[in-house]
Enzyme design. Sequence first.
Site: not given
Length: 436
Positions: A123, A152, A264
């Site tokens: 990312t 992803e 995340c």
Amino acid sequence: MRITMIGTGYVGLVTGTCFAEFGHHVTCVDKDQEKIDKLLAGQIPIYEPGLDHLVEKNCKEGRLNFTTEITQAVGGAEAVFLAVGTPSSRRGDGYADLTYIYEATREIAKELQGYTVIVDKSTVPVGTADQVARIIKEVNPDADFDVASNPEFLREGAAINDFMRPDRVVIGVESVRAEEVLREIYKPLFLRETPIVRTDIKTAELTKYAANAFLATKISFINEIALLCDSIGANVIDLAKGIGMDGRIGSKFLHPGPGYGGSCFPKDTLALMRIAQEHGQSLRVVEATVEVNSAQKAMMVKKIRDALKGSEAGKTIAVLGLTFKPETDDMRDSPAITILPALMEKGATVRAHDPQGIHEAKRILPGGLYYAKDAYDACQDADCVVLMTEWNQYRALDLDKIRSNMRGNVFVDLRNVYDPEQVTKKGFTYTGVGRS
């Protein structure tokens, strides 16, 4: 196809193994010799259900290999995926730290032979692919390559299924050759009619951040509504059903709790805010999402304290679950990291259990915690039990045994797993999130 995966962290190891399961020949590269040695010996450094069996199978069948030697791995590859870490900057400003991305790029640039697609799997902020291309051209002016973005969308604890049966695959490309290579890599998914979303590179880079920010926003929204339900005596579980059945909203991520965590959502929401600021924009909804999530964890401390009649001093609290979600050993930004120290600072004794997270917890959480062998051991002589993470092991506890083990009778369900009436009948005082 011949694929090289740079990095054997969560994304790199899962992705590389699943590509091998597709039938490709995959070499995973990492600088950490100890980690590579363990992988070659069949020892998996992360907990992800089913991953160990896939690694063992594909290694035996010769499609998956692990090495620290980058030269041979990159030189023979048709696609090289960058799957190294992009943590938040140590400066604490929310920016993504791209040090590992750029270091890896310089190393692979020297080894490129023939046409190769360099794929950002990590990312990364918008514009990273441009910088990767610039570095490769500087290091190896004769390299024949394209850079692509392939974000992803793996959920920890369900990553294998997410990879094998994705909602979609996003590929950011700006050449026909690069698109053809990525479509060939994902060809096994065509049989399942998986949508391939082709975009330009910058759109693909931004898509991952936007997706995570939206999901984080849903979590913060329902957590705020849950607090309102607590204040007025409404039931957030029924409310979530009432709005989640609307197809425009959907039921997923409408489960109130102690706040989101993991690798995340926390870092990606902050990074998206910084990307917007760099371009003269403000993302006020995302900013509010971050603020609400931080406040939610503090509110959970208050909820536990109120359940204990205003003070945790001198009380023993059993905590069930330490990871940010079930089916993972990931402690990154877990609510437990905020909640447990706050309770201990005010004089509480904490007895904790987690099926997979204790090793990481010992590294991250302050000393003085007792790590129990199981849920019942954690509840021994406790004044209060707090269900922090909704592991399956905690969904059908023997409440009579829990109650007999405890000194007190306070049951704080931060994931709304249990029926309040059922728990109350067993002699507990029940506290949930947004449930009167």
